[in-house]
Design a protein around this motif. Structure first.
Motif, PDB file in Angstrom:
ATOM      1  N   ASN A 146      62.192  26.677   9.455  1.00 30.56           N
ATOM      2  CA  ASN A 146      62.393  25.597   8.470  1.00 30.56           C
ATOM      3  C   ASN A 146      61.763  24.298   8.940  1.00 30.56           C
ATOM      4  OD1 ASN A 146      63.792  24.841   5.903  1.00 30.56           O
ATOM      5  ND2 ASN A 146      64.839  23.400   7.247  1.00 30.56           N
ATOM      6  N   ASP A 147      61.935  23.977  10.210  1.00 29.66           N
ATOM      7  CA  ASP A 147      61.364  22.744  10.752  1.00 29.66           C
ATOM      8  C   ASP A 147      59.840  22.787  10.754  1.00 29.66           C
ATOM      9  OD1 ASP A 147      63.848  21.650  11.183  1.00 29.66           O
ATOM     10  OD2 ASP A 147      63.959  22.269  13.286  1.00 29.66           O
ATOM     11  N   GLU A 148      59.276  23.950  11.072  1.00 33.12           N
ATOM     12  CA  GLU A 148      57.833  24.052  11.255  1.00 33.12           C
ATOM     13  C   GLU A 148      57.086  24.315   9.959  1.00 33.12           C
ATOM     14  OE1 GLU A 148      54.581  26.458  14.067  1.00 33.12           O
ATOM     15  OE2 GLU A 148      56.753  26.683  14.395  1.00 33.12           O
ATOM     16  N   THR A 154      70.023  32.594  12.472  1.00 35.46           N
ATOM     17  CA  THR A 154      70.110  31.201  12.028  1.00 35.46           C
ATOM     18  C   THR A 154      69.225  30.305  12.888  1.00 35.46           C
ATOM     19  OG1 THR A 154      72.381  31.562  11.258  1.00 35.46           O
ATOM     20  CG2 THR A 154      71.685  29.294  11.564  1.00 35.46           C
ATOM     21  N   ALA A 155      69.240  30.532  14.179  1.00 29.98           N
ATOM     22  CA  ALA A 155      68.411  29.729  15.072  1.00 29.98           C
ATOM     23  C   ALA A 155      66.928  29.906  14.749  1.00 29.98           C
ATOM     24  CB  ALA A 155      68.691  30.111  16.525  1.00 29.98           C
ATOM     25  N   LEU A 156      66.503  31.153  14.495  1.00 28.76           N
ATOM     26  CA  LEU A 156      65.108  31.404  14.134  1.00 28.76           C
ATOM     27  C   LEU A 156      64.761  30.717  12.818  1.00 28.76           C
ATOM     28  CD1 LEU A 156      62.357  32.862  14.395  1.00 28.76           C
ATOM     29  CD2 LEU A 156      63.407  34.799  13.177  1.00 28.76           C
ATOM     30  N   PHE A 157      65.641  30.861  11.833  1.00 24.54           N
ATOM     31  CA  PHE A 157      65.356  30.280  10.522  1.00 24.54           C
ATOM     32  C   PHE A 157      65.322  28.751  10.578  1.00 24.54           C
ATOM     33  CE2 PHE A 157      67.220  34.243   8.208  1.00 24.54           C
ATOM     34  CZ  PHE A 157      66.050  34.945   8.477  1.00 24.54           C
ATOM     35  N   GLU A 158      66.160  28.157  11.409  1.00 18.57           N
ATOM     36  CA  GLU A 158      66.091  26.704  11.576  1.00 18.57           C
ATOM     37  C   GLU A 158      64.741  26.290  12.164  1.00 18.57           C
ATOM     38  OE1 GLU A 158      70.479  24.865  12.227  1.00 18.57           O
ATOM     39  OE2 GLU A 158      69.737  26.120  13.865  1.00 18.57           O
ATOM     40  N   GLN A 159      64.249  27.063  13.118  1.00 16.45           N
ATOM     41  CA  GLN A 159      62.935  26.797  13.712  1.00 16.45           C
ATOM     42  C   GLN A 159      61.830  26.912  12.669  1.00 16.45           C
ATOM     43  OE1 GLN A 159      61.987  29.409  17.021  1.00 16.45           O
ATOM     44  NE2 GLN A 159      59.805  29.281  16.543  1.00 16.45           N
ATOM     45  N   VAL A 177      55.258  34.543   9.085  1.00 11.86           N
ATOM     46  CA  VAL A 177      54.785  35.917   9.291  1.00 11.86           C
ATOM     47  C   VAL A 177      53.257  35.964   9.273  1.00 11.86           C
ATOM     48  CG1 VAL A 177      54.697  38.222   8.257  1.00 11.86           C
ATOM     49  CG2 VAL A 177      56.872  36.993   8.397  1.00 11.86           C
ATOM     50  N   ASN A 178      52.662  35.283   8.300  1.00 12.15           N
ATOM     51  CA  ASN A 178      51.199  35.303   8.187  1.00 12.15           C
ATOM     52  C   ASN A 178      50.529  34.703   9.418  1.00 12.15           C
ATOM     53  OD1 ASN A 178      51.513  36.456   5.668  1.00 12.15           O
ATOM     54  ND2 ASN A 178      51.180  34.552   4.541  1.00 12.15           N
ATOM     55  N   ASP A 179      51.132  33.661   9.975  1.00 15.61           N
ATOM     56  CA  ASP A 179      50.579  33.048  11.184  1.00 15.61           C
ATOM     57  C   ASP A 179      50.695  33.956  12.397  1.00 15.61           C
ATOM     58  OD1 ASP A 179      49.666  30.765  10.011  1.00 15.61           O
ATOM     59  OD2 ASP A 179      51.161  29.415  10.899  1.00 15.61           O
ATOM     60  N   HIS A 180      51.527  34.973  12.289  1.00 15.19           N
ATOM     61  CA  HIS A 180      51.688  35.927  13.390  1.00 15.19           C
ATOM     62  C   HIS A 180      51.092  37.295  13.034  1.00 15.19           C
ATOM     63  CE1 HIS A 180      54.536  32.797  14.614  1.00 15.19           C
ATOM     64  NE2 HIS A 180      54.483  33.307  15.827  1.00 15.19           N
ATOM     65  N   GLY A 181      50.074  37.282  12.176  1.00 17.10           N
ATOM     66  CA  GLY A 181      49.330  38.506  11.898  1.00 17.10           C
ATOM     67  C   GLY A 181      49.717  39.246  10.647  1.00 17.10           C
ATOM     68  N   SER A 190      66.633  25.826  -6.011  1.00 20.52           N
ATOM     69  CA  SER A 190      65.201  25.582  -5.869  1.00 20.52           C
ATOM     70  C   SER A 190      64.766  25.677  -4.406  1.00 20.52           C
ATOM     71  CB  SER A 190      64.832  24.208  -6.435  1.00 20.52           C
ATOM     72  OG  SER A 190      65.525  23.172  -5.757  1.00 20.52           O
ATOM     73  N   ALA A 191      65.731  25.594  -3.501  1.00 22.52           N
ATOM     74  CA  ALA A 191      65.424  25.706  -2.069  1.00 22.52           C
ATOM     75  C   ALA A 191      65.168  27.146  -1.643  1.00 22.52           C
ATOM     76  CB  ALA A 191      66.575  25.129  -1.246  1.00 22.52           C
ATOM     77  N   VAL A 192      65.589  28.109  -2.455  1.00 19.06           N
ATOM     78  CA  VAL A 192      65.491  29.517  -2.055  1.00 19.06           C
ATOM     79  C   VAL A 192      64.035  29.945  -1.895  1.00 19.06           C
ATOM     80  CG1 VAL A 192      65.998  31.890  -2.707  1.00 19.06           C
ATOM     81  CG2 VAL A 192      67.715  30.105  -3.084  1.00 19.06           C
ATOM     82  N   SER A 193      63.233  29.746  -2.943  1.00 15.44           N
ATOM     83  CA  SER A 193      61.843  30.205  -2.880  1.00 15.44           C
ATOM     84  C   SER A 193      61.027  29.404  -1.876  1.00 15.44           C
ATOM     85  CB  SER A 193      61.194  30.143  -4.264  1.00 15.44           C
ATOM     86  OG  SER A 193      61.252  28.838  -4.811  1.00 15.44           O
ATOM     87  N   ALA A 194      61.372  28.120  -1.693  1.00 12.71           N
ATOM     88  CA  ALA A 194      60.680  27.322  -0.674  1.00 12.71           C
ATOM     89  C   ALA A 194      60.919  27.910   0.708  1.00 12.71           C
ATOM     90  CB  ALA A 194      61.147  25.870  -0.735  1.00 12.71           C
ATOM     91  N   ALA A 195      62.141  28.368   0.957  1.00 11.24           N
ATOM     92  CA  ALA A 195      62.457  28.985   2.241  1.00 11.24           C
ATOM     93  C   ALA A 195      61.760  30.328   2.403  1.00 11.24           C
ATOM     94  CB  ALA A 195      63.969  29.154   2.373  1.00 11.24           C
ATOM     95  N   THR A 196      61.695  31.100   1.328  1.00 10.71           N
ATOM     96  CA  THR A 196      60.978  32.377   1.385  1.00 10.71           C
ATOM     97  C   THR A 196      59.508  32.143   1.690  1.00 10.71           C
ATOM     98  OG1 THR A 196      62.509  33.258  -0.284  1.00 10.71           O
ATOM     99  CG2 THR A 196      60.521  34.524   0.157  1.00 10.71           C
ATOM    100  N   SER A 197      58.918  31.165   1.037  1.00 14.47           N
ATOM    101  CA  SER A 197      57.509  30.827   1.287  1.00 14.47           C
ATOM    102  C   SER A 197      57.302  30.423   2.744  1.00 14.47           C
ATOM    103  CB  SER A 197      57.064  29.686   0.365  1.00 14.47           C
ATOM    104  OG  SER A 197      57.098  30.075  -0.989  1.00 14.47           O
ATOM    105  N   ALA A 198      58.235  29.666   3.290  1.00 13.76           N
ATOM    106  CA  ALA A 198      58.133  29.240   4.686  1.00 13.76           C
ATOM    107  C   ALA A 198      58.186  30.438   5.630  1.00 13.76           C
ATOM    108  CB  ALA A 198      59.248  28.250   5.014  1.00 13.76           C
ATOM    109  N   TYR A 199      59.091  31.374   5.336  1.00 17.15           N
ATOM    110  CA  TYR A 199      59.178  32.575   6.176  1.00 17.15           C
ATOM    111  C   TYR A 199      57.872  33.372   6.120  1.00 17.15           C
ATOM    112  CZ  TYR A 199      60.145  37.254   7.762  1.00 17.15           C
ATOM    113  OH  TYR A 199      60.048  38.464   8.408  1.00 17.15           O
ATOM    114  N   PHE A 200      57.310  33.533   4.914  1.00 15.04           N
ATOM    115  CA  PHE A 200      56.047  34.278   4.796  1.00 15.04           C
ATOM    116  C   PHE A 200      54.913  33.558   5.539  1.00 15.04           C
ATOM    117  CE2 PHE A 200      57.556  36.302   0.572  1.00 15.04           C
ATOM    118  CZ  PHE A 200      58.103  37.375   1.263  1.00 15.04           C
TER     119      PHE A 200
END
Length: 425
Positions: free
Chosen positions: A314-316, A307-312, A75-79, A62-72
């Motif tokens: 994930n936190d935000e 990994t460092a980017l994804f941790e960032q 991306v959306n916040d950066h244009g 269940s964490a997979v799609s939550a992480a995908t949503s966070a990544y998107f």
């Protein structure tokens, strides 16, 4: 699978379209393209997925799609991608094929998604494979290692993502033979394509006569006492598992109750250490999982820029949710879709999206680049061996490329991080 409801809705839609055409109506500028390309507007691209947010596979997955949503969201916040924000619709199927059929039909017919991305599970996604092909919906980066997805002649719109189960089985068997020569090797697997594929990979390397015992289980049962008891009685020293995380923990825990401590070699789908700790508890996991061997194909560990980017992120953007291998999986597949979308052009269509993936320009962010083409719709064919030592799970330095059961040691060639992890065309 087509349904009567779909047929009637389609007929009604065609009748309305014909009536509008006879009336001579014209759509406002910009809406014609939106109608011609489902899920695409001037400002957004809408995609969807089916995921086990509840049910037997929910723990970890269940964490997979939550992480995908966070990544998107990042991306959306950066244009966004080519000026468009990505809208990601997540439907819960509970890891039940019937519900998968229902929610994917909703995504295609009601939500009008451009593509279905990272649908999770072999038994679940299998029931919608033909339907998505018939509808011409890009069926991208399926979260399963079944070889069924890699049939471009039958399913030109479908693309795998995970390493195939046969690849993982072959790699685990090869490592066992090198590190545990002469050991009694056994297999425990889910009673579907997952377990069958991993077993096939093990047999390709070892030969079927060298596997001492083979046991299977169904996710309808929460008891592995009989299976583990049989493996123990057979004298198994290395158990190679095709298990999802909950059943990996169940197998290890059941063996501990029997005062049995064999070596565990586990597929990527069931070897996420933080998730297993959640099942077993920190103290038990530290003892029972020490030395566990598994495979992976994505960035992992403190030395990885990804990994460092994804941790960032994930936190935000993910409310500081636990950071696990499934977090990396979710964000990695999000990156891969964004990469494909960027390559699909300023005015993406379903056809240009598929062409972008087949072009070979979409590489992902794994320990080696992906190699999609018109004739190869499979995911990762190279995997790295990971081990757990002193409660830390990381790559061991051994990487295998697997081709038709033949296993070769190769050097990892990680895809570098660029542009803050936001793809450009």
């Amino acid at each position: 699978m087509r349904t009567p409801a779909k047929t009637s809705r389609t007929a009604a839609a065609l009748a309305v379209a014909a009536a509008l055409g006879l009336a001579g109506c014209t759509a406002p500028e910009g809406e014609e393209e939106a109608a011609a390309t489902p899920g695409v507007t001037d400002d957004t691209v809408t995609i969807g997925t089916h995921q086990p947010l509840t049910g037997p596979a929910a723990a970890g997955y269940s964490a997979v799609s939550a992480a995908t949503s966070a990544y998107f969201a990042y991306v959306n916040d950066h244009g966004g991608v080519n000026g468009r924000a990505i809208e990601y619709l997540v439907k819960d199927d509970g890891y039940e094929p019937q519900r998968t059929n229902e929610v994917v039909t909703e995504l295609v017919e009601d939500d009008q998604v451009l593509a279905v991305v990272n649908g999770l599970g072999t038994p679940t996604h299998s029931v919608v494979l033909d339907y998505l092909a018939e509808e011409g919906v890009p069926d991208l980066f399926i979260a399963s290692g079944s070889r069924v997805w890699n049939q471009p002649a039958l399913y030109p719109n479908a693309f795998g993502y995970n390493a195939e189960y046969t690849t993982e089985g072959a790699a685990l068997a090869q490592y066992a033979m090198e590190r545990e020569p002469g050991a009694t090797v056994c297999v425990l697997g889910q009673n579907d394509d997952y377990g069958e594929g991993l077993l096939e990979g093990v047999e390709a390397v070892m030969g079927s006569n060298e596997i001492t015992e083979i046991q299977t289980y169904t996710t309808a049962s929460q008891d592995l006492t009989d299976q583990i008891g049989t493996l123990k009685a057979a004298g198994c020293e290395v158990n190679i598992l095709a298990t999802i995380n909950g059943y990996t923990a169940l197998a290890v825990g059941t063996a501990a109750q029997m005062d049995w401590a064999p070596k565990w070699y586990v597929s990527s789908s069931g070897a996420d250490y933080p998730t297993l700790v959640g099942h077993l508890g920190e103290e038990a996991a530290a003892q029972l999982l020490e030395g566990m061997v598994c495979v992976n194909f994505l960035p992992f560990g403190s030395g990885s820029e990804w990994t460092a980017l994804f941790e960032q992120i994930n936190d935000e953007y993910n409310e500081g949710a636990p950071f696990t291998a499934n977090t990396v999986l979710g964000m990695s597949v999000g990156y891969l879709f964004a990469e494909a979308l960027a390559k699909a052009g300023d005015e993406p269509t379903r056809e240009s999206l598929i062409a972008a993936v087949e072009s070979g320009a979409v590489l992902g962010n794994g320990i080696v680049p992906l190699a999609f083409s018109e004739t190869n719709h499979g995911g990762y064919g190279t995997v790295g061996i990971m081990t757990v030592e002193d409660g830390v799970q990381d790559y061991s330095g051994t990487t295998y490329e697997v081709e038709v059961g033949h296993v070769s040691a190769v050097e990892a060639a990680p895809v570098p991080l660029a542009n803050g992890g936001i793809p450009t065309g």
